[in-house]
Structure formats: C-alpha cells, structure tokens
Design an enzyme around this catalytic site. Sequence first.
Site, PDB file in Angstrom:
ATOM      1  N   SER A 118       0.930  -1.122   0.355  1.00 37.53           N
ATOM      2  CA  SER A 118       0.452  -0.087   0.072  1.00 37.53           C
ATOM      3  C   SER A 118       0.953   1.436   0.147  1.00 37.53           C
ATOM      4  O   SER A 118       1.941   1.287  -1.281  1.00 37.53           O
ATOM      5  CB  SER A 118      -0.785   0.164   1.389  1.00 37.53           C
ATOM      6  OG  SER A 118      -2.017   1.130   1.156  1.00 37.53           O
TER       7      SER A 118
ATOM      8  N   ARG B 171     -13.314   5.872   8.951  1.00 37.87           N
ATOM      9  CA  ARG B 171     -12.852   4.554   8.632  1.00 37.87           C
ATOM     10  C   ARG B 171     -13.905   3.440   8.621  1.00 37.87           C
ATOM     11  O   ARG B 171     -13.649   2.759   8.346  1.00 37.87           O
ATOM     12  CB  ARG B 171     -12.178   4.339  10.340  1.00 37.87           C
ATOM     13  CG  ARG B 171     -11.555   4.920  11.375  1.00 37.87           C
ATOM     14  CD  ARG B 171     -10.388   5.156  10.388  1.00 37.87           C
ATOM     15  NE  ARG B 171      -8.807   4.036  10.105  1.00 37.87           N
ATOM     16  CZ  ARG B 171      -8.110   4.310   9.896  1.00 37.87           C
ATOM     17  NH1 ARG B 171      -7.790   4.739   8.760  1.00 37.87           N
ATOM     18  NH2 ARG B 171      -7.524   2.681   9.783  1.00 37.87           N
TER      19      ARG B 171
ATOM     20  N   ASP C   7      -8.377  -6.260  -5.004  1.00 39.50           N
ATOM     21  CA  ASP C   7      -8.376  -4.620  -4.818  1.00 39.50           C
ATOM     22  C   ASP C   7      -8.819  -4.575  -5.504  1.00 39.50           C
ATOM     23  O   ASP C   7      -9.083  -3.239  -6.458  1.00 39.50           O
ATOM     24  CB  ASP C   7      -6.982  -4.779  -4.511  1.00 39.50           C
ATOM     25  CG  ASP C   7      -6.338  -3.611  -3.952  1.00 39.50           C
ATOM     26  OD1 ASP C   7      -7.231  -2.511  -3.691  1.00 39.50           O
ATOM     27  OD2 ASP C   7      -4.991  -3.596  -3.449  1.00 39.50           O
TER      28      ASP C   7
ATOM     29  N   HIS D 294      -8.140  -5.331  -0.957  1.00 37.92           N
ATOM     30  CA  HIS D 294      -7.132  -4.599  -0.328  1.00 37.92           C
ATOM     31  C   HIS D 294      -5.854  -5.722   0.520  1.00 37.92           C
ATOM     32  O   HIS D 294      -4.620  -5.131   0.633  1.00 37.92           O
ATOM     33  CB  HIS D 294      -6.750  -3.229   0.006  1.00 37.92           C
ATOM     34  CG  HIS D 294      -5.382  -2.339   0.058  1.00 37.92           C
ATOM     35  ND1 HIS D 294      -4.667  -2.049  -0.908  1.00 37.92           N
ATOM     36  CD2 HIS D 294      -5.089  -1.151   1.130  1.00 37.92           C
ATOM     37  CE1 HIS D 294      -3.589  -1.225  -0.401  1.00 37.92           C
ATOM     38  NE2 HIS D 294      -3.812  -0.727   0.745  1.00 37.92           N
ATOM     39  N   ASP D 295      -6.725  -5.247   1.736  1.00 38.36           N
ATOM     40  CA  ASP D 295      -5.846  -5.918   2.905  1.00 38.36           C
ATOM     41  C   ASP D 295      -5.296  -7.446   2.661  1.00 38.36           C
ATOM     42  O   ASP D 295      -5.174  -7.659   3.835  1.00 38.36           O
ATOM     43  CB  ASP D 295      -7.428  -6.471   4.752  1.00 38.36           C
ATOM     44  CG  ASP D 295      -7.044  -4.725   4.968  1.00 38.36           C
ATOM     45  OD1 ASP D 295      -6.681  -3.870   4.793  1.00 38.36           O
ATOM     46  OD2 ASP D 295      -7.894  -4.580   5.317  1.00 38.36           O
TER      47      ASP D 295
END
Lengths: 521, 521
Positions: A288, A358, A452, A486-487
Amino acid sequence: MLHTIRTSLVKGHKHCLQCLRSASTLGAQDKPDNVRHFSDNTQTRSDMAPSRTGSELAEARGNQHPGVIEPLSVKGGTQSSYMGSRRGIMSSSANSFKNIELQPIPVPEYTEDRDLDLDSDVDTFPCQNSNKTSGPEPEYDNIVSGFKTFHYDQPFALKYRKGVLPDLHLAYETWGELNEAKDNAVLIFTGLSASSHAKSHEENERPGWWEKFVGPGCAINTDQFFAICVNNLGGCYGSSGPSSINPSTGKAYGTKFPILSVEDIVRSQFLLLDHLGIDTLYASVGSSLGGMSSLCSGVLFPDRVGKVICVSSCARSHPTSIAMRYLQRKAIMMDPDWQKGHFYTTGRYPKSGMKLARELATLTYRSGPEWEERFGRKRISEDSEPSLCPHFMIENYLDYQGEMASTKLDPNTLIYISKAMDMFDLGETFGNLHSALGRVKSPTMVIGVQTDILFPVWQQRELANVLQEAGNNAVTYYELNSIYGHDTFLLDLSGVGAGIKGFLETQLTETGRTRQRKDKN
Amino acid sequence: MLHTIRTSLVKGHKHCLQCLRSASTLGAQDKPDNVRHFSDNTQTRSDMAPSRTGSELAEARGNQHPGVIEPLSVKGGTQSSYMGSRRGIMSSSANSFKNIELQPIPVPEYTEDRDLDLDSDVDTFPCQNSNKTSGPEPEYDNIVSGFKTFHYDQPFALKYRKGVLPDLHLAYETWGELNEAKDNAVLIFTGLSASSHAKSHEENERPGWWEKFVGPGCAINTDQFFAICVNNLGGCYGSSGPSSINPSTGKAYGTKFPILSVEDIVRSQFLLLDHLGIDTLYASVGSSLGGMSSLCSGVLFPDRVGKVICVSSCARSHPTSIAMRYLQRKAIMMDPDWQKGHFYTTGRYPKSGMKLARELATLTYRSGPEWEERFGRKRISEDSEPSLCPHFMIENYLDYQGEMASTKLDPNTLIYISKAMDMFDLGETFGNLHSALGRVKSPTMVIGVQTDILFPVWQQRELANVLQEAGNNAVTYYELNSIYGHDTFLLDLSGVGAGIKGFLETQLTETGRTRQRKDKN
C-alpha cells in the site's frame, strides 16, 4: 403478517392486489366489479380463460429469443416443463411460453391491527451497538512504548510549499541482528495507519501488524535479516506528526504541520539508516503506502537498495483511489469537532467524522467476494423486522470497524498521509514514469491482488510493465486471487508471505549458462 | 524551490540527503566528516569506488530472478543498455545489474526563506468552490409540475412491520399512445433518485433523465409503444413519500413513513396500471433499482408482463452494495440537521450529510477507467502547491456532484429507498432464487456492465444463469465493456439503448423450422 394467495386471474376483474384487502376491509360482498378475484385454493391456469395481449406477444412467449446483439454468454435453458401437473399452469399451446408451477405470492393484508396512525418505532433508531462482529482484521494499533526514537536535530526540508520541520523524531523497532558488514538490513515501510510495531518483541509483547510475516523462519527471516520498521513521518506513534509538539511554539502542530510527500517519508527513513550506519539495504519491503515508499526508495536511492518489494501499490495514484481518500478526509474535516485540525487541547475530538472515515476506509480495504462469503445477507438479528437502523451483519461490521479504528489514529495523520499518497507520482519528479522507474537498479517484486478496489490490479500490471519497459530485467510479478482485497497483504501468508520470502532468499543468479542480452544501442 | 543534484556517491560519506542542506546552511567548509558528498556536475559511476554489500546481493543484481512462484505475467525485459556512455553509470562487470542513465534527484533545500515558523496558509482551507467541472452526468432532477397524479384512496398495506399508508399518490408521465387493445404499454421503472420525467414533453420541456432512450424511433419507440414512468413510492417528485403530508396527522411523515420494499413499489405501480385499464404490459424495463423492480414485476405478476428487461441490477442485494448504501444513509443520519428525519419545518436541512452521501454515491456510480481517462491526475489549478483542500480535478468533480445533488432529492427518500434496495431478495419471499425466478414466464433481458462496482457484473451473470436454470429458455444476456460503470444505463445509447430496442422490437418467434425442446418430465 403476510397473507398468501394463489395467482389465478379471472378475466375482467382488476385491482388484483387489493382484492383480499378489499375483501377483508370492505367485506366480501362489497367487492367492486372491477376487482380481480383471488381464490385461496390451488387453481390451475387451465381453469381460466386466458386474457392474451396480441399475437405478437403471444408468439413471443412461445419461442426462443434470437437476440440482436451476440450475447457474450448464454447458456441453454435447462428447465423441466410441466404439462397439466396438479399445481402447474397450463396455457393453450399457441400461447405457451413454458409451463411452470407457480408458488403463492405473499401479499400484505390490511387489517385494523395494522398501524394506521404510524406511531410505530420506525423513527426511534435503537441502532444497536452490541452484536459486534470480528474477523481477520488488521492488527494496526496504537503503541506508546517499546520503540526506539531517532532524533534528527537539524531542519528537515520538505518537498512541497517550502515546508520545513525544525527537527525530526522517528519511532522505530528492529528485529534480528545487523551483521558486521551491515548489509543484511530489510526496511519494512508501513501503510497509512500502522505503527513501527510490525512484530512483537521483549519490549512490547503485543502482536504486531505483520506478526506472522516477520520473525525466525518467517517471510522476513530474522535469523538472516535485520528487520527495521519505522513509524512514518506524519504518524502518531512516536514519530513527528501533526499531533507532535512544535518545538518552535510549544504547541501541537495540528494543521500547521507542513504538507508531506512520500518522498519526505522515504528520505527521513534514510536519515535513520545513516544513523544506524547502514549504507545499503538488503531490501526494502512495503505494501500500500509502504509499497509506494519501497518503490520510491529504489528510485531515489538506486545504489542503496538491493531488492525492492512493492505489494498492492502503484507508481502513481489514480483518480479513483484519490476519490476514496478524499471522501475520508472530507468526513473528518466536516465534523465540527475537528476545528480545522486544532482539536488537541479543546476536549473535543472529531469522533463521528473519524468513525465514518474509517468505515469508508474499511469499504476500500476489503472486497465483495470476502463479504459475500463471510456475511452474505446475514441479519444482525434473524427475527427482527427491518428498520432504518443497521439490519445486516455487513452494516454492523462496518460500524464496529469504524468504532474500533476511530480513536486509534490521529485524524490529522490520516489527512496528511492520505494526501501524501494522493500526490504520489514518481513520474512527476522525473518527467515520466519510464524515466523514474528506469532508475531502479535492483531486482523488483510487484504483487497485485485481483480483488483490490483501492489499488486495482491493473495498476500493478502497469507498474510491472513499465519497470520492464524501462529496462529492469529482473521484475517478478505475481497476481493473487485472494478474496481479501487490499488487505491481502496483512492476511495472506501463503501468497504474499511466501512470495516475499522466496524473492528475498533466492540467490538471484543464473545457474548454468548465462543468457546474453542483446544491446540495442 | 527544488535544488537538483546528481547521484554520485563517495564512499564513507553519509547523511547524503542533508549534504547540500548542510552545505548551504552550515557553509561548505563545515561539512561533517560523516556527510556524503554530492557533486552537481555529471559524474559516472565508474569514477567511484563502489561500496558493495556482500556477494549475494552483488550476484543478485547481475542476473535475472528465476522466481519461486510461477508469475502470471512477466514480459521479457526490453531495455537498451549503456556501457560507458557519457552520463551512464558503469559498474564493474561483476556487480553490474544494468547500466542506466540516471537523471538528477530533486532534493528539497533548506534555506532561510523557508517557512520555519510554520505560519503558512496550510491551515486556512480556502477550499475552492469554483472551477466546477461537468460531463455526461445523469439528468435526474427535481420536477414540480408536468406530471399526472394517480390517487389511490384506500389503505395500502406494506410488506414490512405491518406498515400501512392511509392512501397513495403516484406521479406519472406517459409518452406515445395506448392502443385500443391496451397491449402496447412499456413501464419504465426508475432508479433510486429519479422522477417520472424520463423524457421531455409538452407539459415539461426540460430534458428527462432518459431523454435519448425514449421517443419516436428511440430505444423505447413511442411511435409503437405507450411508455409510462412513475415516481417511485417513497419518492419526492409527486408520489407519496417521507416528505408528503400524512392525511392522518396533517404533518409530513418524515421517519414516521413506513418501511418500504421493492415489492411495495412494484405493487403500487400495478394499481396505476389497473387504473389505466392496462391488463398486461408489453414490457417492463428498468435499471439499477428499476431493474430490481422490473424483475420483481415479472415474478409477482408473471401473467401481466410480456417481456422483462433488467439492466445493471440483481436478483438480491449483496453485502458490498448494502455497505455502500449504508454509508450514505449514515452520512445523512449523523448530520445534526437531519433531526431523526423530522427536519421539514425546522428551517434546518441536512445539507452537509446529504452532500457527502451524494459524493459517496457518485463514487459508486462511476468507475476507475472513466475517471482515469477523464481526470487522470489533472489539477484544479496547475500552478498551485498542494494543500489539505481538494487539489485534483477528481476531488472537485465529486464536490460538485455532491453539491448539485444535495438539494435535489429528499434525504429521507434516499434513506427509505436505499433501505428497500438493501432488503431486496427475490429468494426471500419464494424460498430461494430458483423458485422466485422460475415464476418469470416472459422473455427476459439481463444487461451487465463490467466496470460496475455497485452491481458487479458477476451479479448479472448470476441472475441470467439462475433464470435459465429455473427454466426460462428466452434469456438474453449482454455484458457491456462500457467505462461508465453503474451509470452506463444513463449514458450508453449504443450498448444499452440498442440492446433494449432490439429486444423490444424483435419478433420473438423462430422463423424457419421450429426447434423442438425435449421435455425432461
């Protein structure tokens, strides 16, 4: 309560849906003549005189549609047909599209116990804060001790707006031993919200955010390598950032902190390497934002980085990613408690803005396939009727993630570092991407993840391709089909972890006969 | 101002990045011994004694990386190598990874004119409201006249929570002529935020939201068909919704409005069809929520719908889409001016929450490829330095879209109808999707768009497949590669428009020999 009826239409009667309702409220004898009748027993289509609607339509129903544009994917029909089965609907053969068994349609029924005065609890919003759900989440977390601090006591000039920091603190942690030649260091660049605590150790035994990726025998093998992880400049876990005290004023910087760039983040960490006496890194690694930084280190310091690893990242930020981060910043900045960033001593904290930011971030970090598998359409409470509050587990999950993360990170850190990510464009500094990436002299690994949405896989392909086109003949490109979006870089040991370990530990020499490349110039 | 230097390292000198800075501030004579030297002229790597970092790394650099996992896509390197060119870097052959020409690295320079007291304007947030950008945007818009209203004066029972509306108003518009047999009607179901104004006409000459798709010779050819478009139940453009006056109380419903379902929306529109004397639709058409409604009409009223068209939609809502809508609702509901939905007479309107919600919606409606092409990394002002305010055109675009849309739609309409979309699951009512979709008796067209992130294309594939598996032998499935994401249905005449026209106007009969399907039962 739903009252079920069978679809059996009697020609000439209309208002089909209001039939039962009319029957129950007006009385069965009061049915207006233009009301369709419904019978509650099983009736077949053959009992009725079908009301057809023109030969065109009738013909249409009887046959296969040839289409006008070639469909990309049409499977052949596989249904079984019923002719005259007990509950099946049988039409005349001229009109038959197919013969199917129709189940009852549930139609809401109006009865006097229905809440006509609308004084229900729809507008009370008892939005639940319980029933939180957890899962394989990032272990990013606040740390307040267990790290070393590097203090650079000279002014540090920044890329944009002639910004200067009067001095610099960087929190960092290390694992393994630096060898005598000081050539076994691996610098782990972090994502936006991580601390230097990538891995537990004696001074801080809490699991780190990359706990399983770093350690003896791990992807970054600390029996072999000296791993270093630094809290980014602009961060809030020990490094200089908006929440730090400005020595010139004695007050927290807030939004007086200068605008940051990824280059500034990288350059500051190379000051730490200088301090540690490390001339050349064995490798830089990052995902990232960390991937941006890792790549940037290979561009800015081509002689000081032995291998570059760049996971779920890009060579320049693209508008969709910028949009996703912009909305997070906006959510914070529109919270009145943010107070233009100067909230630290006011007793007010932009909690709700930060929480929404968040939650938005969580949406960009994960992906459809994972949520489909994990939550599907699961309800928070299976027997509850829908309200305007969260009803599905996915809503509760986002709420929970937002709540948990809302106080772990300085909102200004999110704003500053996300802005640095937006500005990231290696091509900007060097004219174009080819010139920039052509500077990278070391073998480079690029890993992308197909699910992602924040750093879409086409950006990793672009990065790998441009690296190769710019002359790098040692590019390793892996495309992972992980469902974690993405994680993935935080979770996927077998894909990301194994890839990194292999790349770090493989002797990048050709055995056997050396292939000769033909020089074009 | 950036000072450019060449990368030429002299062994033994460290703090490379602070070199020039030190030189300029401390004076060239004061360079500490542990500072790397930089020369500002062109120097080649061969001038220096290379500081290598172990044979492993040295070897690594000289060769191609074989990898440990089979890369999915690695192109061969295509660079041209330089050996001893004037500005090229020439290493010893043992260490050579490649020979490349390095451009200068820009390094920020600290000088006294740099703003050390940090009193810059970083924290003044002159976020620009000018420089708005426009483009091929949806034409959804408020209308206050030019529509007809259908009033259903009986109680209308809803699917959830025993909700009841004391009566019902539906705003609608029509184009073309209903023929004598009343079998040429095409019902256009709208998306979440649309009015009944799909197309301009004498009573309202403003372009409609589907202006080019409806009309003489258009995709929905009003020379042939009688097109009807209704403002959804729950809407704010003439139909009963949260902003309507509850006749029982004389006040706006606000969040006393009962929870809506897509089934309620569809059933209410069939009351209008009854009122118009339309027994059977030639076709139902819809995209997004409209696609849900169109499909739902084929399931609830299999005998009353001749063809079903469902664009960029699904048979049930999936968690990622729910998450995207949930965050929009949350943005509104956390705005203090929302006042639990009872803001209508307070003089306060949840503008900022609604604006953020609409920006979020825009993010879900469009897609990376379009923004990449349209905005890329274009700046709002090319000569401005970055700040914490919007810097890129994409940010400005979202801000503009949010601003424009923030007052066009009742925030409660967004909340209620988006909730109805979340709850949509045709399988819920009929046990499973196969049973539900098996009810659809008419030829059905499904169109999906590969760049849609709100209704990903796999959901359209699922829908088309389940329709076929459930026995529908006339499913037309098109998958479009439009770059417009979810909004494709509003913009793509050649893909969506032509597909719809073809499907509506093709005589769905087989010419020539009729293919016989083998019945399995």
